[in-house]
Each structure stands twice: as structure tokens, then as C-alpha cells.
Design an enzyme around this catalytic site. Structure first.
Site, PDB file in Angstrom:
ATOM      1  N   CYS B 202       0.817  -1.208   0.000  1.00 32.52           N
ATOM      2  CA  CYS B 202       0.000   0.000   0.000  1.00 32.52           C
ATOM      3  C   CYS B 202       0.853   1.261   0.000  1.00 32.52           C
ATOM      4  CB  CYS B 202      -0.915   0.032   1.227  1.00 32.52           C
ATOM      5  SG  CYS B 202      -2.201  -1.220   1.214  1.00 32.52           S
ATOM      6  N   HIS B 203       1.753   1.379   0.972  1.00 32.96           N
ATOM      7  CA  HIS B 203       2.380   2.667   1.237  1.00 32.96           C
ATOM      8  C   HIS B 203       3.594   2.963   0.365  1.00 32.96           C
ATOM      9  CE1 HIS B 203      -0.403   3.382   4.458  1.00 32.96           C
ATOM     10  NE2 HIS B 203      -0.137   2.191   4.959  1.00 32.96           N
ATOM     11  N   CYS B 244      -3.230  -1.738  10.881  1.00 38.08           N
ATOM     12  CA  CYS B 244      -2.879  -2.071   9.501  1.00 38.08           C
ATOM     13  C   CYS B 244      -2.710  -3.581   9.337  1.00 38.08           C
ATOM     14  CB  CYS B 244      -1.582  -1.375   9.088  1.00 38.08           C
ATOM     15  SG  CYS B 244      -1.826   0.243   8.337  1.00 38.08           S
TER      16      CYS B 244
END
Lengths: 109, 283
Positions: B202-203, B244
Site C-alpha cells: 500500500c504505502h 494495519c
């Protein structure tokens, strides 16, 4: 008295006569709605701030009724016309009878 | 009429292309005096990540949320900073000491948030701010340790962070910290859970895109502890990690675990150069 309650107010130090100024107020309060249950299934009793008022030199500027749906740490921003130098007085009324007060003076520049 | 409707759609589409979850170009100044570095060139250790510019999570938020952080009065995280300032002066434990007894003014904490997690030579371990606080509490104050990310601990951590606002994050990743840093890096790139997602999925690979209705940021932690509008309280780094990892549908490590301490160092080092923002405001 609910714990950790602290009122804060932001008012300009001075204004010109007749000017509409923006006032911001914030009070830390958990605003327990009375709808929630604790781990054992018991209802957590309602504990909110139910009224907020602001006065200028004794004259009421705003008077607000707060309901349980209002979230934690209620914040109000509003405008007030300042006709003369004086003092704003802010009052919050808690369900448990406590009253929290703050005041701010304003000068005419 | 039809033409107008079409133009409106086109305009809307254009607008979404520009904003599609991406970072904006606003500048962050707090209280009209602290200028924040919210975009900066990536540190050398990130050469193979494909990220050349670090972007604070602040840029990925809506204008309304961004504005809350520009003024301490509107930043509700500051309520908790105030509570911690009171706790700073309050003596606790068998020694009758408060934080102020040794450290005096809270100003003395300036720079701490920028350099932690940090290797502690005496203890021979990597320490987060909260671990250091608990060391003080148990060994110097004779008080009980705070639970990791408990309200009192997170409030104090935010107060300590607020003393460093505007200073660049600069955690050491070499020397004795290198081992933990490598472990953190390993964790960052390890896919977990039924969804088989790593932090990087994701990041690193998808920041600026949407995840469901929300924007993915670079996952920077320069703004922690973070006041989140969704739960109206301060949130710690480890709690965020837990959230997360949980969302990948995996069993998570616990807050304060060596794994999360290592991950905190690694993720923080990915923000080396950004300003410390804590307590920041996010949604």
C-alpha cells in the site's frame, strides 16, 4: 464533576468599535451520551454539557442547548459584534450541576 | 442542456484526475510561525524503493482536516498535550518525583521525538519514547509502568513530540541500531494475512491511490501520535501498526513488542528529513 474538563477560549485582544469578531471556544469533555453500555452490559449514565452561553458586558450573545449526539470536546465558533470595550464571559453547564467559566476582555483599538 | 451536463462531467473528471487521492501542494505552517517541511528528498537508504520524494500524510488529507492542524486551538490533539503538561508536574511513585523533578522544563524534550527510536547503550536495547518514559517511571520515580499506548502514555508522548515540532526527523539506522533496522525492513516487506499485503503493497507501491474511499499516504510516522477524527483521540504508532496488520487479516504483534519497535525505527527512518508534526490531525 467530570474529569479532565478544561475550557479554552480564543478572542482577539482588540477590535474596532462595531466590528464583528470571530470567537472560538473549545471545552474538553467526554460527552457521554447515555446510550452506550460498559463491558458488563450496564448502561453508562449520560454525562454531557447541556448548555453553553456567552455574554458580553452582561448582555447575552449566544445561548446554546447541547444534546447527547454532540461528540466529545465540543467546539463552537461564532461571530459577535463588539460595540465597546468590555469582557466576554463564557459558561458551560454540565449535567452533574458543575459550571465551568472563562472570560476574556477585549479592548477597542 | 446536454452540452452543459457533459461539460460538468468533464470538469468533474478533470478534478478527480488531479486529486485522485494524491498529495496536494499546500504548505503547512502552524500557529503562523512554525514552518513545516512536509515534502523532502528521500534519504539515501531509500534508493531502491522507487520513492524519490517523501510526502507527509498531511498532504493526502482534505483541506478541512489539514486546516485543523495549522492552529493549536483547533488541533484537538493539543487538549491531550495540555493534560500531559499537568502530568509532567505531578509527582508519582515511591520516590515522590515528577518528570519535572529531573528534566525541569518540558522544553528539555526538544529533539527527542526526532531521534527516537534510539539505541540505549546502557540497556543494550533499542528504545522508543514510551519505553524510555517507562524506564524513568519504574527506575527513577518508583511508579508503575504505563501500558503501551495507554492514554496517559500516549498523551505524554504527544507532549514530548510537540516540543520537537518543525525539527527534521533524524533517526540513526547504523551502528548498534542496524540490526533492528534490518529486522524492521524485513517486516515492512513481508506480506501478511489472508490478503497477503505488506506495508509496501500500500504505502510504497500505491500511495496516492484510493483504498476503498480513503487516500493511501506514504505511511509516514513523523506526525505521530496522531489525533484521528474517527475516534476523537490520540493514536500511537504501534496501535496504528496493529490496525494495519489486522486489516490484512493477520494475527498482529502486540504494541511494544520488539517487532513493532524495529518496524517503528524502519518506518521512521523512511521519514528522515520530514518535520516532526506530532500531534498531527488526520481523519
Amino acid at each position: 464533576m467530570a474529569s479532565g474538563v478544561k475550557p479554552r477560549v480564543k478572542v482577539p485582544k482588540s477590535a474596532s468599535a462595531g466590528e464583528a469578531i470571530t470567537i472560538k471556544t473549545l471545552i474538553s469533555h467526554k460527552m457521554e451520551s447515555g446510550q452506550r453500555k460498559d463491558g458488563d452490559g450496564n448502561t453508562i449514565p449520560r454525562s454531557i454539557i447541556n448548555r453553553f452561553t456567552a455574554d458580553f458586558n452582561g448582555q447575552n450573545v449566544i445561548d446554546v442547548t447541547l444534546e447527547p449526539a454532540i461528540s466529545t470536546n465540543p467546539y463552537f465558533e461564532f461571530e459577535a459584534t463588539v460595540p465597546e470595550a468590555g469582557e466576554f464571559k463564557f459558561t458551560w453547564y454540565d449535567d452533574d450541576g458543575s459550571v465551568y467559566e472563562d472570560s476574556k476582555s477585549i479592548a477597542i483599538a | 442542456m446536454k452540452f452543459k451536463a457533459l461539460t460538468a462531467t468533464a470538469a468533474l473528471l478533470a478534478a478527480t484526475t488531479v486529486y485522485a487521492g494524491g498529495a496536494d501542494d499546500d504548505t503547512l505552517v502552524i500557529n503562523g510561525e512554525i514552518e513545516m517541511t512536509t515534502k523532502v528528498a528521500a534519504p539515501p537508504h531509500m534508493a531502491d524503493t522507487g520513492i524519490s520524494e517523501l510526502i507527509s500524510g498531511w498532504h493526502f488529507r482534505s483541506d478541512e482536516t489539514q486546516q485543523l492542524q495549522t492552529d493549536d486551538f483547533e488541533n484537538q490533539g493539543m487538549i491531550f498535550v495540555d493534560q500531559a503538561l499537568e502530568a509532567w508536574e505531578t509527582a508519582e511513585g515511591t520516590e515522590g518525583k515528577s518528570c519535572a523533578s529531573c528534566h525541569e522544563s518540558p522544553d528539555s524534550m526538544a529533539g527527542v521525538a526526532a531521534t527516537y527510536p534510539k539505541w540505549n547503550e546502557e540497556a543494550g536495547e533499542l528504545r522508543t519514547v514510551q519505553m524510555q518514559m517507562n524506564d524513568c517511571r519504574t527506575n527513577r520515580m518508583g511508579a508503575e509502568a504505563w501500558k503501551y499506548d495507554a492514554a496517559a502514555a500516549i498523551n505524554m508522548e504527544s507532549m514530548i513530540a510537540s516540543q520537537s515540532r518543525g525539527m527534521p526527523v533524524n533517526v540513526a539506522i547504523d551502528g548498534p541500531a542496524a540490526e533492528a533496522w534490518e529486522m524492521g525492513k524485513e517486516l515492512y516487506y513481508t506480506r501478511t494475512g489472508q490478503l497477503e499485503l505488506s506495508c509496501a503493497s500500500c504505502h510504497e507501491e500505491n500511495y496516492g491511490n484510493y483504498i476503498r474511499a480513503d487516500h493511501l499516504s506514504q505511511g509516514q510516522i513523523n506526525g505521530f501520535p496522531t489525533y484521528r477524527l474517527k475516534n476523537a483521540k490520540l493514536n500511537g504508532v504501534h496501535s496504528r501498526f496493529r490496525g494495519c496488520v489486522r486489516d490484512t487479516r493477520a494475527e498482529t504483534y502486540s504494541t511494544g513488542s520488539p517487532e513493532f519497535v524495529a518496524l517503528e525505527l524502519y518506518v521512521k527512518s523512511r521519514g528522515n528529513g520530514l518535520s516532526v508534526e506530532g500531534p498531527s490531525v488526520r481523519n
